[in-house]
Design an enzyme around this catalytic site. Structure first.
Site, mmCIF file in Angstrom:
data_model
loop_
_atom_site.group_PDB
_atom_site.id
_atom_site.type_symbol
_atom_site.label_atom_id
_atom_site.label_comp_id
_atom_site.label_asym_id
_atom_site.label_seq_id
_atom_site.Cartn_x
_atom_site.Cartn_y
_atom_site.Cartn_z
ATOM 1 N N GLU A 48 -59.808 69.090 -16.132
ATOM 2 C CA GLU A 48 -60.390 70.041 -15.176
ATOM 3 C C GLU A 48 -61.075 71.143 -15.967
ATOM 4 O O GLU A 48 -60.540 71.618 -16.965
ATOM 5 C CB GLU A 48 -59.306 70.649 -14.295
ATOM 6 C CG GLU A 48 -59.812 71.714 -13.359
ATOM 7 C CD GLU A 48 -58.700 72.391 -12.582
ATOM 8 O OE1 GLU A 48 -58.992 73.401 -11.941
ATOM 9 O OE2 GLU A 48 -57.544 71.929 -12.626
ATOM 10 N N GLU A 53 -63.845 81.401 -11.980
ATOM 11 C CA GLU A 53 -62.853 81.786 -10.980
ATOM 12 C C GLU A 53 -62.844 83.309 -10.930
ATOM 13 O O GLU A 53 -62.852 83.969 -11.959
ATOM 14 C CB GLU A 53 -61.460 81.294 -11.336
ATOM 15 C CG GLU A 53 -61.295 79.806 -11.223
ATOM 16 C CD GLU A 53 -59.867 79.368 -11.497
ATOM 17 O OE1 GLU A 53 -59.302 78.699 -10.625
ATOM 18 O OE2 GLU A 53 -59.342 79.701 -12.572
#
Length: 78
Positions: A48, A53
């Site tokens: 991932e 974010e």
């Protein structure tokens, strides 16, 4: 937006223009999973990449993290 099973990229460039909302409890993110994620291989074995974010309470800071079997969850490399 979910692009699972829509396309797969090995090399190249992907761009996105993202408006980040502000507010406590929001966690907007732009990330990529390995191509085999939806076919049954569990996370984090498919890899991932958290490209961006943002914690909604502070939109001036962004985080990027890599996750894999050796470094996953709170131990991601970022």
């Amino acid at each position: 937006m979910n692009t699972g099973n829509k396309f797969s990229v090995q090399y190249g460039r992907i761009e996105a223009r993202i408006r980040v909302p502000k507010g406590n409890g929001l966690w907007p993110a732009f990330w990529m999973m390995g191509a085999d994620f939806l076919s049954g291989r569990p996370w984090p074995y498919n890899g991932e990449v958290d490209i961006m974010e943002v914690l909604g309470r502070n939109t001036l800071e962004a985080y990027s993290t890599l996750h894999a079997p050796a470094y996953n969850g709170g131990n991601g490399y970022g």
